[in-house]
Design an enzyme around this catalytic site. Structure first.
Site, PDB file in Angstrom:
ATOM      1  N   HIS A  83       0.933  -1.255   0.022  1.00 44.98           N
ATOM      2  CA  HIS A  83      -0.006  -0.137   0.019  1.00 44.98           C
ATOM      3  C   HIS A  83       0.821   1.344  -0.014  1.00 44.98           C
ATOM      4  CE1 HIS A  83      -1.823  -3.373   2.149  1.00 44.98           C
ATOM      5  NE2 HIS A  83      -2.797  -3.153   1.343  1.00 44.98           N
ATOM      6  N   GLU A 135      -2.948   3.296   2.209  1.00 43.74           N
ATOM      7  CA  GLU A 135      -2.385   3.753   0.904  1.00 43.74           C
ATOM      8  C   GLU A 135      -2.499   5.339   1.081  1.00 43.74           C
ATOM      9  OE1 GLU A 135      -3.806   2.120  -2.612  1.00 43.74           O
ATOM     10  OE2 GLU A 135      -3.748   4.010  -3.663  1.00 43.74           O
ATOM     11  N   THR A 173      -5.819   3.903  -5.164  1.00 37.29           N
ATOM     12  CA  THR A 173      -5.918   2.842  -6.727  1.00 37.29           C
ATOM     13  C   THR A 173      -6.871   1.931  -6.464  1.00 37.29           C
ATOM     14  OG1 THR A 173      -4.299   1.361  -5.240  1.00 37.29           O
ATOM     15  CG2 THR A 173      -3.403   3.043  -6.669  1.00 37.29           C
ATOM     16  N   SER A 276      -6.240  -9.315  -3.158  1.00 34.63           N
ATOM     17  CA  SER A 276      -5.102  -9.515  -2.162  1.00 34.63           C
ATOM     18  C   SER A 276      -5.544 -11.176  -1.794  1.00 34.63           C
ATOM     19  CB  SER A 276      -5.143  -8.673  -1.085  1.00 34.63           C
ATOM     20  OG  SER A 276      -6.481  -8.611  -0.505  1.00 34.63           O
TER      21      SER A 276
HETATM   22  O1  0CH Z   1      -7.747  -2.776  -1.211  1.00 30.50           O
HETATM   23  P1  0CH Z   1      -6.803  -2.473  -0.299  1.00 30.50           P
HETATM   24  O2  0CH Z   1      -6.064  -1.150  -0.627  1.00 30.50           O
HETATM   25  O3  0CH Z   1      -7.229  -2.344   0.938  1.00 30.50           O
HETATM   26  O4  0CH Z   1      -5.482  -3.431  -0.157  1.00 30.50           O
HETATM   27  P2  0CH Z   1      -5.310  -5.074  -0.444  1.00 30.50           P
HETATM   28  O5  0CH Z   1      -6.790  -5.828  -0.211  1.00 30.50           O
HETATM   29  O6  0CH Z   1      -4.351  -5.446   0.159  1.00 30.50           O
HETATM   30  O7  0CH Z   1      -5.288  -5.116  -2.252  1.00 30.50           O
HETATM   31  C1  0CH Z   1      -4.007  -5.028  -2.523  1.00 30.50           C
HETATM   32  C2  0CH Z   1      -4.001  -3.550  -2.815  1.00 30.50           C
HETATM   33  C3  0CH Z   1      -2.615  -2.824  -2.452  1.00 30.50           C
HETATM   34  C4  0CH Z   1      -2.245  -1.463  -2.847  1.00 30.50           C
HETATM   35  O8  0CH Z   1      -2.985  -1.197  -3.829  1.00 30.50           O
HETATM   36 FE1  SF4 Z   2      -0.998  -2.508  -7.476  1.00 30.40          FE
HETATM   37 FE2  SF4 Z   2      -3.693  -2.125  -8.378  1.00 30.40          FE
HETATM   38 FE3  SF4 Z   2      -2.651  -4.550  -7.115  1.00 30.40          FE
HETATM   39 FE4  SF4 Z   2      -2.937  -2.294  -5.616  1.00 30.40          FE
HETATM   40  S1  SF4 Z   2      -4.606  -3.346  -6.560  1.00 30.40           S
HETATM   41  S2  SF4 Z   2      -1.203  -3.673  -5.649  1.00 30.40           S
HETATM   42  S3  SF4 Z   2      -2.448  -0.572  -7.224  1.00 30.40           S
HETATM   43  S4  SF4 Z   2      -1.888  -3.831  -8.943  1.00 30.40           S
END
Ligand code: 0CH
Ligand code: SF4
Length: 334
Positions: A83, A135, A173, A276
């Site tokens: 992030h 982020e 993002t 994620s």
């Molecule tokens: O969706 P967020 O930003 O809460 O994060 P995540 O679930 O760890 O997904 C990856 C996005 C990482 C930064 O863009």
């Molecule tokens: Fe990168 Fe988009 Fe994945 Fe966030 S969601 S880690 S900005 S590719």
């Protein structure tokens, strides 16, 4: 007979793309690679990505997750999450003599660079994002005096800026594309000279997963989104599914969180996952559904994703050095 018809009609629409994006893949591999290269423990500031299963799995391999760099013993390795972090976090790590590995997604870094550039050109920056999200905290740290947070359309009326003719909007993002466009519309109404970012800040993965869930949401009675509660992009998928027409949509980390009652009267179940989320968790949900008569799975694909990012530069540098040392030892075994 009636019952049989209902059973055969049951189906799952599985969204594609779903799950890991290139930035998450890189960040998770960075922690695994660091553990392999330097040995445990390796410290990680904040959750490397917002997913319970990923964090638990890495903990078992020897990663230690901390909230702040001051919790990392001096001289150790600290990895920054996907992030991103504010510049002051880099400074703190350096002052504690920590070897930092920056797993910030390159697409988040791109937004940091835009913020730096517009701030240096004396713009005020309207950052659309969710208050308190890591982020947003990281990006705002690039120019705290110049960046104003806009957490949705309702924040627009109260904004106070220095010069309405030197204003740009940027964004987190992982936002909802539709809600962001609504906010931008309101901003443009209020500030007609507002400049837009040079390219989309909401990343390709966030956009693609929302387009995909819209497609299945329109035809599904229920949409199950796999993802953690603190995962912004996963939470957005639930909202988008509902807006697309799903009668109900829920976010679950694991299959055992699904409530059997959600299936009452449901013929079509949509399934997707946040950026994620490892695929093994989606497989768990599909197995759970198959055991209850939803074994017919149709993949609904709306985009192809081929993007990949190279590992953080610190890891690549040390890998190269290791390979060079190994090469030298082989050339001169004595
Ligand atoms: O969706 P967020 O930003 O809460 O994060 P995540 O679930 O760890 O997904 C990856 C996005 C990482 C930064 O863009
Ligand atoms: Fe990168 Fe988009 Fe994945 Fe966030 S969601 S880690 S900005 S590719």
């Amino acid at each position: 007979m009636e019952g049989m018809t209902a059973t055969t009609a049951r189906r799952v629409l599985l969204a594609a793309p779903r799950g890991y994006c290139a930035g998450v893949d890189r960040a998770v591999i960075a922690v695994e690679q660091a553990l392999e290269q330097y040995g445990a423990p390796v410290y990680v500031r904040k959750e490397i990505v917002h997913n319970k299963y990923v964090v638990r799995t890495l903990e078992k391999k020897g990663a230690i997750f901390v909230d702040e760099t001051e919790e990392v013993p001096e001289g150790n390795i600290v990895i920054f999450s996907a992030h991103g972090v504010a510049p002051e976090v880099h400074d703190e790590a350096a002052s504690r003599k920590l070897a930092s590995i920056d797993a910030t997604c390159p697409l988040v870094t791109k937004v940091h660079k835009e913020a730096q550039r517009f701030a240096s050109e004396d713009y005020d920056i309207l950052l659309i994002g969710h208050e308190g999200h890591e982020e947003v905290i990281g990006t705002m740290g690039e120019a705290p005096d110049r960046i104003h947070l806009v957490d949705g359309p309702e924040d627009v009326a109260g904004l106070e800026v220095r010069d309405e003719n030197r204003l740009v909007w940027l964004s987190q993002t992982t936002l909802s594309v539709d809600e962001t466009m609504e906010t931008v519309g309101k901003l443009q109404e209020r500030f007609p000279a507002l400049v837009s970012p040079p390219s989309d800040d909401i990343c390709y993965a966030t956009q693609n997963r929302q387009v995909a869930v819209k497609q299945i949401g329109a035809d599904a009675d229920l949409v199950i989104v796999v993802g953690s509660k603190n995962s912004s992009n996963s939470v957005r998928l639930v909202e988008v599914a509902l807006q697309a027409g799903a009668r109900a949509s829920y976010l679950v980390d694991f299959a055992d969180e699904i409530d059997e009652a959600w299936l009452d009267g449901v013929t079509t179940v949509g399934v997707t996952s946040g950026a994620s989320v490892p695929e093994i968790l989606v497989e768990g949900v599909l197995d759970w559904l198959a055991e209850r008569g939803y074994g017919d799975v149709e993949i609904v694909k709306s985009a192809e994703e081929r993007i990949q990012f190279s590992l953080p530069k610190e890891l690549r540098r040390d890998l190269r050095a290791e390979a060079a040392a190994l090469g030298a030892a082989e050339a001169d075994p004595a």
